[in-house]
Design a protein around this motif. Sequence first.
Motif, PDB file in Angstrom:
ATOM      1  N   ASP A  54       0.780  -1.245   0.000  1.00 50.06           N
ATOM      2  CA  ASP A  54       0.000   0.000   0.000  1.00 50.06           C
ATOM      3  C   ASP A  54       0.812   1.296   0.000  1.00 50.06           C
ATOM      4  N   VAL A  55       2.121   1.220  -0.044  1.00 53.36           N
ATOM      5  CA  VAL A  55       2.932   2.442   0.071  1.00 53.36           C
ATOM      6  C   VAL A  55       3.765   2.628  -1.189  1.00 53.36           C
ATOM      7  N   ILE A  56       3.649   3.805  -1.786  1.00 53.78           N
ATOM      8  CA  ILE A  56       4.378   4.164  -2.996  1.00 53.78           C
ATOM      9  C   ILE A  56       5.243   5.369  -2.673  1.00 53.78           C
ATOM     10  N   LEU A  57       6.521   5.289  -3.020  1.00 57.10           N
ATOM     11  CA  LEU A  57       7.431   6.416  -2.846  1.00 57.10           C
ATOM     12  C   LEU A  57       7.994   6.799  -4.206  1.00 57.10           C
ATOM     13  N   LEU A  58       7.916   8.086  -4.506  1.00 59.21           N
ATOM     14  CA  LEU A  58       8.484   8.619  -5.742  1.00 59.21           C
ATOM     15  C   LEU A  58       9.488   9.698  -5.365  1.00 59.21           C
ATOM     16  N   GLN A  59      10.629   9.708  -6.075  1.00 54.02           N
ATOM     17  CA  GLN A  59      11.612  10.755  -5.825  1.00 54.02           C
ATOM     18  C   GLN A  59      12.100  11.278  -7.158  1.00 54.02           C
ATOM     19  N   ARG A  60      12.062  12.594  -7.302  1.00 54.74           N
ATOM     20  CA  ARG A  60      12.606  13.226  -8.491  1.00 54.74           C
ATOM     21  C   ARG A  60      14.014  13.674  -8.187  1.00 54.74           C
ATOM     22  N   GLY A  61      14.837  13.580  -9.183  1.00 59.61           N
ATOM     23  CA  GLY A  61      16.192  14.070  -9.054  1.00 59.61           C
ATOM     24  C   GLY A  61      16.189  15.587  -9.081  1.00 59.61           C
ATOM     25  N   PRO A  62      17.347  16.191  -8.812  1.00 59.39           N
ATOM     26  CA  PRO A  62      17.404  17.655  -8.864  1.00 59.39           C
ATOM     27  C   PRO A  62      17.140  18.145 -10.280  1.00 59.39           C
TER      28      PRO A  62
END
Length: 67
Positions: A54-62
């Motif tokens: 149930d947990v989604i993590l998204l990370q954008r680069g600089p």
Amino acid sequence: GGWLGIMTKLVRDRTAFARWHYKNDPTHVCFFSVDTWQWWAQQYGASLEIIGADVILLQRGPPHPPQ
């Protein structure tokens, strides 16, 4: 470099979705699958981590500097 954390139930497949009680709740207006999050991450240049069911993590680069 920011993170976006989402906690939601994911659609597993069409058969499971047909029996899913969540879809009948009028306050739930949108549903997502792992494929949806993979597409989203690719479109927006983000890394994707799915933690458990149930947990989604998204990370954008600089951001890239202008050329």
